[in-house]
Write an enzyme that holds these catalytic residues in place. Structure first.
Site, PDB file in Angstrom:
ATOM      1  N   GLU A   1     -49.769 -37.026  42.183  1.00  0.00           N
ATOM      2  CA  GLU A   1     -48.202 -37.235  42.734  1.00  0.00           C
ATOM      3  C   GLU A   1     -47.608 -36.980  41.064  1.00  0.00           C
ATOM      4  O   GLU A   1     -46.560 -36.238  41.251  1.00  0.00           O
ATOM      5  CB  GLU A   1     -48.150 -38.700  43.166  1.00  0.00           C
ATOM      6  CG  GLU A   1     -48.534 -39.386  44.312  1.00  0.00           C
ATOM      7  CD  GLU A   1     -48.667 -38.116  45.552  1.00  0.00           C
ATOM      8  OE1 GLU A   1     -47.684 -37.430  45.612  1.00  0.00           O
ATOM      9  OE2 GLU A   1     -49.913 -38.489  46.121  1.00  0.00           O
TER      10      GLU A   1
ATOM     11  N   TYR B   1     -54.579 -28.881  51.053  1.00  0.00           N
ATOM     12  CA  TYR B   1     -55.066 -29.683  49.931  1.00  0.00           C
ATOM     13  C   TYR B   1     -56.164 -28.689  49.369  1.00  0.00           C
ATOM     14  O   TYR B   1     -56.300 -28.447  48.155  1.00  0.00           O
ATOM     15  CB  TYR B   1     -55.306 -31.120  50.376  1.00  0.00           C
ATOM     16  CG  TYR B   1     -54.097 -31.851  50.456  1.00  0.00           C
ATOM     17  CD1 TYR B   1     -53.548 -32.728  49.582  1.00  0.00           C
ATOM     18  CD2 TYR B   1     -53.478 -31.675  51.678  1.00  0.00           C
ATOM     19  CE1 TYR B   1     -52.498 -33.531  49.645  1.00  0.00           C
ATOM     20  CE2 TYR B   1     -52.402 -32.554  51.931  1.00  0.00           C
ATOM     21  CZ  TYR B   1     -51.987 -33.242  50.936  1.00  0.00           C
ATOM     22  OH  TYR B   1     -50.932 -34.146  51.210  1.00  0.00           O
TER      23      TYR B   1
END
Ligand code: ARG
Ligand code: ZN
Length: 460
Positions: free
Chosen positions: A313, A386
């Site tokens: 993040e 991803y």
């Protein structure tokens, strides 16, 4: 003439289907209804009053500073939120209309013209369903003993569930946020806290997010939160203030990894260049959602409170929040770089990273893969965005070597900051900075229907 006739037909058809689209949207390939083409919102000044935390009742107003990039016949904002109680345009009242997903103000803007438009609202917020989540996007309400919690959870298009916005990442903006909450409740948001004032019925917290961010990345939390400050850190030469927020009863083992945030920003700053904002940290939330990289203040579920997810993040602050998407089909640009940051971090901790790279590859072999530009909403946060995204970047690194790859990352972040970025922009910059062979490698990873061979594990 023909085009105009076609546009009119489509508008009438849209109206007949109950979805009038009188202004062209931004033109996103996955979410064609979002945003308004030619509209640039430069700033959102948001005032919110939350009398009952943990419910979806929200009262407040937003003043948008809008600028027309080209002549606009009207203003068309994305909004599914609480009842609108009034709209003003440069201070004077104006009529507005609502469609299921838009708030319209039928006032033209000449090319280059700016206006300050205030929307007042009071009522229950809307909800935006998302195929990949258990609940809906938007203003989350978690009732609880001793007071409830609310927070924004919006990627990709949930901010419009509670605020009138130009809801596309290609139009990032700065924010001022003023949040009034009852006594004992703490508010937290993107940007720097610039004040806390006692007011009738509680306290008003003020925040300034001075660098533009996409609407979906807006952080906004309130509840019985404990704020924990850590000493500032230098990330890519930039000083960054650190603060985290925890709800009551979070065990030490869940809190512990957040102590590593400074070290994480230092390592990522070496690879990506200066941290793009003034402050960073996390807010821990209890619902079992995926972690979300809300700007300067990531939204971290208890279940995602690991160093690996904190790294991921944090990396999105560069990739997604500063370098913004030009189209939702390109989420791999966000997720691939953020996943790649997990490798960079592991290597900074003395691992060789082979297991991680092989793990990505095995996951794609087992579950299948797709070319990296997404075709549908279901693709946006799948394994390919991803793992294949990260492997595509690794293939470039293996081709050009660590030093060239690292300096490329600095250049990409510097050149694309605040710019709507698409896959083609990355390819163009790879070719310009790293040469045609590197571009060819990357292109294969982006375009090939099958999985390309695993890149060599040794970097030259
Ligand atoms: N960007 C988030 C992350 O990887 C994932 C968000 C998932 N959102 C969703 N609507 N499924 O860090
Ligand atoms: Zn991510």
């Amino acid at each position: 003439m023909r085009r105009a006739a076609l546009a009119l037909t489509l508008t009438l058809l849209g109206a007949a289907l109950g979805q009038p689209l009188p202004a062209p949207a931004w033109g996103d390939s996955v979410y064609p209804q979002l945003g308004q083409a030619g509209l640039d919102v430069t700033h959102y000044d948001v005032t919110l009053r939350v009398a009952r935390p943990g419910t979806r009742t929200l009262q407040g107003e937003v003043t948008l500073t809008v600028r027309a990039v080209k002549a606009l016949p009207l203003l068309s904002l994305d909004y599914l939120g609480a009842a609108v109680t009034g709209v003003t345009w440069d201070g004077g009242a104006v009529p507005h209309e609502r469609t299921p997903e838009k708030l319209l103000v039928r006032r033209p803007l000449a090319a280059g013209q700016t206006a300050r438009v205030t929307v007042r609202f009071d009522g229950v917020t809307g909800e935006v369903p998302d195929p990949s989540l258990p609940g809906a996007l938007g203003w989350q309400a978690v009732p609880g003993p001793g007071g409830g919690v609310n927070f924004a959870y919006s990627e990709p298009d949930g901010t419009r569930a509670f605020l009138p916005v130009n809801d596309h990442p290609a139009d990032p903006a700065t924010f001022t946020l003023r949040v009034t909450v009852p006594p004992g409740v703490t508010a937290a948001a993107s940007g720097v806290q610039t004040g806390v004032q006692p007011v009738v019925g509680g306290r008003t917290f003020t925040f300034e997010q001075r660098q533009p961010i996409p609407p979906y990345a807006l952080a906004l939390h309130l509840g019985s939160l404990e704020r924990v400050d850590q000493s500032a850190v230098v990330s890519g030469g930039k000083q960054v203030a650190l603060r985290d927020y925890f709800p009551p009863g979070i065990p030490p083992a869940v809190r512990a990894p957040y102590a590593r945030t400074g070290e994480i920003l230092r390592v990522l700053g070496e690879w990506f260049g200066p941290y793009p904002f003034e402050t960073y940290g996390s807010v821990v939330v209890t619902p079992p959602l995926p972690a979300l990289e809300t700007a300067t203040l990531s939204t971290m579920p208890v279940t995602s409170s690991s160093v690996r997810v904190i790294v991921h993040e944090a990396a999105h602050q560069w990739f997604g929040n500063s370098v913004v998407l030009g189209d939702w089909a390109d989420t791999w640009l966000n997720e691939g770089f953020a996943t790649y940051a997990e490798l960079v971090w592991a290597q900074s901790q003395g691992e060789d990273g082979q297991a991680m790279v092989q793990g990505w590859y095995a996951r794609l072999q087992a579950r299948g893969t797709r070319p990296l530009v997404a075709r549908a909403a279901d693709d946006l946060f799948d394994g390919s965005a991803y793992a294949r995204g990260a492997l595509a970047l690794h293939a470039v690194r293996v081709t050009v070597g660590d030093a060239a790859f690292k300096s490329f990352l600095h250049i990409y972040v510097r050149q694309q900051a605040g710019q709507p970025t698409r896959t083609a922009d990355l390819l163009r910059l790879v070719r310009a900075q790293l040469g045609q062979p590197a571009e060819a490698v990357l292109r294969r990873w982006i375009e090939s229907p099958a999985l390309p061979p695993l890149p060599g594990l040794q970097t030259p």
